[in-house]
Design a protein around this motif. Structure first.
Motif, PDB file in Angstrom:
ATOM      1  N   SER A  65      27.494  41.959  29.794  1.00  0.00           N
ATOM      2  CA  SER A  65      27.172  40.964  28.777  1.00  0.00           C
ATOM      3  C   SER A  65      28.322  40.840  27.780  1.00  0.00           C
ATOM      4  CB  SER A  65      25.899  41.381  28.030  1.00  0.00           C
ATOM      5  OG  SER A  65      25.712  40.568  26.891  1.00  0.00           O
ATOM      6  N   GLU A  66      28.701  39.614  27.472  1.00  0.00           N
ATOM      7  CA  GLU A  66      29.761  39.393  26.485  1.00  0.00           C
ATOM      8  C   GLU A  66      29.317  39.739  25.068  1.00  0.00           C
ATOM      9  OE1 GLU A  66      31.995  35.790  26.513  1.00  0.00           O
ATOM     10  OE2 GLU A  66      33.330  36.767  27.941  1.00  0.00           O
ATOM     11  N   SER A  67      28.029  39.928  24.853  1.00  0.00           N
ATOM     12  CA  SER A  67      27.556  40.291  23.518  1.00  0.00           C
ATOM     13  C   SER A  67      27.360  41.807  23.380  1.00  0.00           C
ATOM     14  CB  SER A  67      26.256  39.557  23.183  1.00  0.00           C
ATOM     15  OG  SER A  67      25.223  39.957  24.059  1.00  0.00           O
ATOM     16  N   PHE A  68      27.901  42.577  24.324  1.00  0.00           N
ATOM     17  CA  PHE A  68      27.827  44.042  24.294  1.00  0.00           C
ATOM     18  C   PHE A  68      29.160  44.568  23.786  1.00  0.00           C
ATOM     19  CE2 PHE A  68      28.225  48.256  26.304  1.00  0.00           C
ATOM     20  CZ  PHE A  68      27.034  48.834  25.915  1.00  0.00           C
ATOM     21  N   TYR A  69      29.098  45.369  22.731  1.00  0.00           N
ATOM     22  CA  TYR A  69      30.296  45.901  22.100  1.00  0.00           C
ATOM     23  C   TYR A  69      30.154  47.410  21.961  1.00  0.00           C
ATOM     24  CZ  TYR A  69      31.074  41.024  20.793  1.00  0.00           C
ATOM     25  OH  TYR A  69      31.259  39.668  20.821  1.00  0.00           O
ATOM     26  N   ARG A  70      30.850  48.170  22.800  1.00  0.00           N
ATOM     27  CA  ARG A  70      30.839  49.628  22.717  1.00  0.00           C
ATOM     28  C   ARG A  70      32.179  50.134  23.234  1.00  0.00           C
ATOM     29  NH1 ARG A  70      27.068  53.235  21.499  1.00  0.00           N
ATOM     30  NH2 ARG A  70      25.442  51.653  21.711  1.00  0.00           N
ATOM     31  N   TRP A  71      32.910  50.797  22.343  1.00  0.00           N
ATOM     32  CA  TRP A  71      34.232  51.304  22.661  1.00  0.00           C
ATOM     33  C   TRP A  71      34.242  52.819  22.755  1.00  0.00           C
ATOM     34  CZ3 TRP A  71      33.221  47.477  19.139  1.00  0.00           C
ATOM     35  CH2 TRP A  71      33.886  46.247  19.302  1.00  0.00           C
ATOM     36  N   ILE A  85      32.532  53.970  19.083  1.00  0.00           N
ATOM     37  CA  ILE A  85      32.183  53.037  18.021  1.00  0.00           C
ATOM     38  C   ILE A  85      31.552  51.836  18.714  1.00  0.00           C
ATOM     39  CG2 ILE A  85      34.512  52.028  17.966  1.00  0.00           C
ATOM     40  CD1 ILE A  85      34.049  51.686  14.859  1.00  0.00           C
ATOM     41  N   ALA A  86      30.489  51.301  18.116  1.00  0.00           N
ATOM     42  CA  ALA A  86      29.724  50.264  18.818  1.00  0.00           C
ATOM     43  C   ALA A  86      28.998  49.375  17.827  1.00  0.00           C
ATOM     44  CB  ALA A  86      28.705  50.922  19.748  1.00  0.00           C
ATOM     45  N   LEU A  94      22.371  35.023  13.062  1.00  0.00           N
ATOM     46  CA  LEU A  94      22.956  35.251  11.745  1.00  0.00           C
ATOM     47  C   LEU A  94      24.459  35.545  11.808  1.00  0.00           C
ATOM     48  CD1 LEU A  94      20.099  37.537  10.392  1.00  0.00           C
ATOM     49  CD2 LEU A  94      20.460  35.116   9.879  1.00  0.00           C
ATOM     50  N   CYS A  95      24.999  35.590  13.022  1.00  0.00           N
ATOM     51  CA  CYS A  95      26.411  35.942  13.217  1.00  0.00           C
ATOM     52  C   CYS A  95      26.734  37.272  12.537  1.00  0.00           C
ATOM     53  CB  CYS A  95      27.333  34.832  12.716  1.00  0.00           C
ATOM     54  SG  CYS A  95      27.105  33.269  13.567  1.00  0.00           S
ATOM     55  N   THR A  96      25.843  38.250  12.761  1.00  0.00           N
ATOM     56  CA  THR A  96      25.927  39.552  12.105  1.00  0.00           C
ATOM     57  C   THR A  96      25.782  40.651  13.148  1.00  0.00           C
ATOM     58  OG1 THR A  96      24.996  38.672  10.062  1.00  0.00           O
ATOM     59  CG2 THR A  96      24.788  41.039  10.386  1.00  0.00           C
ATOM     60  N   ALA A  97      26.466  41.756  12.936  1.00  0.00           N
ATOM     61  CA  ALA A  97      26.323  42.927  13.802  1.00  0.00           C
ATOM     62  C   ALA A  97      26.305  44.179  12.937  1.00  0.00           C
ATOM     63  CB  ALA A  97      27.451  42.999  14.813  1.00  0.00           C
ATOM     64  N   GLU A  98      25.642  45.205  13.464  1.00  0.00           N
ATOM     65  CA  GLU A  98      25.586  46.508  12.799  1.00  0.00           C
ATOM     66  C   GLU A  98      26.451  47.488  13.577  1.00  0.00           C
ATOM     67  OE1 GLU A  98      22.367  50.047  12.239  1.00  0.00           O
ATOM     68  OE2 GLU A  98      21.619  48.005  12.018  1.00  0.00           O
ATOM     69  N   ALA A 116      39.393  53.712  13.606  1.00  0.00           N
ATOM     70  CA  ALA A 116      38.650  52.924  14.602  1.00  0.00           C
ATOM     71  C   ALA A 116      37.862  51.809  13.928  1.00  0.00           C
ATOM     72  CB  ALA A 116      37.725  53.836  15.409  1.00  0.00           C
ATOM     73  N   LEU A 117      37.193  52.121  12.832  1.00  0.00           N
ATOM     74  CA  LEU A 117      36.398  51.123  12.118  1.00  0.00           C
ATOM     75  C   LEU A 117      37.273  49.969  11.640  1.00  0.00           C
ATOM     76  CD1 LEU A 117      33.698  50.229  10.880  1.00  0.00           C
ATOM     77  CD2 LEU A 117      34.233  51.687   8.898  1.00  0.00           C
ATOM     78  N   SER A 118      38.392  50.263  11.034  1.00  0.00           N
ATOM     79  CA  SER A 118      39.302  49.208  10.555  1.00  0.00           C
ATOM     80  C   SER A 118      39.793  48.340  11.704  1.00  0.00           C
ATOM     81  CB  SER A 118      40.500  49.821   9.836  1.00  0.00           C
ATOM     82  OG  SER A 118      40.093  50.430   8.636  1.00  0.00           O
ATOM     83  N   ALA A 119      40.116  48.966  12.821  1.00  0.00           N
ATOM     84  CA  ALA A 119      40.617  48.214  13.973  1.00  0.00           C
ATOM     85  C   ALA A 119      39.548  47.289  14.537  1.00  0.00           C
ATOM     86  CB  ALA A 119      41.106  49.181  15.052  1.00  0.00           C
TER      87      ALA A 119
END
Length: 180
Positions: A65-71, A85-86, A94-98, A116-119
């Motif tokens: 899924s393109e909406s999955f973000y986990r590094w 970090i994910a 809402l164009c928002t992520a946690e 990592a957070l800044s990147a």
């Protein structure tokens, strides 16, 4: 909402990339099997490599899924997986992520979580339509608090997770950053 999925991000000391099958050993040894890390992260410690493999399989499957973000957070010097970090929640409407993150105990105190957070913040605001990124920590989790205090995020009254549940944060300190 325009998503980009989990794309590789390089910093001076870290490579943030998708999880791969080869991450299992480091993942289990450095953080997923460590009760001290997992308790602060709000997850159970994985007591067997098989249980950690199931977690890793879920991560890898999520990349469909393109909406999955986990590094996976890879320390460049050693090549080891030292954390993750994910986006644990994405609110498309809402164009928002946690954001959530964890770093293995042996690697804490070196600024890796903040790096990592800044990147991730910089990359996501360039590559997607997210307008707001949020995070919170339990007040007693001072290590995570220091990461967020040093970041570009600022304290806010609430985050979407609590708003959606009709709750006010109790014992949590909320942070956010909005696209400028």
């Amino acid at each position: 909402m325009r998503h980009c999925g989990t794309q590789t991000i390089d910093t001076q000391r870290l490579r943030l990339r998708r999880f791969e099958a080869c991450d299992l050993g480091d993942m289990f040894r450095n953080w997923a099997g460590d009760p001290a890390v997992q308790t602060e992260y709000g997850e159970p410690a994985y007591t067997t490599a098989e249980a950690a493999q199931e977690l890793l399989d879920r991560y890898i499957k999520g990349y469909s899924s393109e909406s999955f973000y986990r590094w996976a957070i890879i320390e460049k010097e050693s090549g080891r997986n030292i954390g993750q970090i994910a986006f644990c929640r994405v609110y498309d409407e809402l164009c928002t992520a946690e954001i959530e993150y964890c770093i293995g105990t042996a690697f804490q105190g070196r600024g890796y979580a903040g790096e990592a957070l800044s990147a991730v913040i910089g990359s996501i605001f360039k590559s997607t339509d997210f307008r707001r990124l949020e995070a919170y920590h339990r007040a007693e989790n001072t290590k995570s608090g220091r990461v967020l205090e040093k970041s570009a995020m600022h304290i806010t009254d609430n985050v979407e997770r609590f708003r959606q549940q009709g709750l006010a944060p109790e014992g949590e300190v909320c942070y956010c950053i909005e696209r400028s």
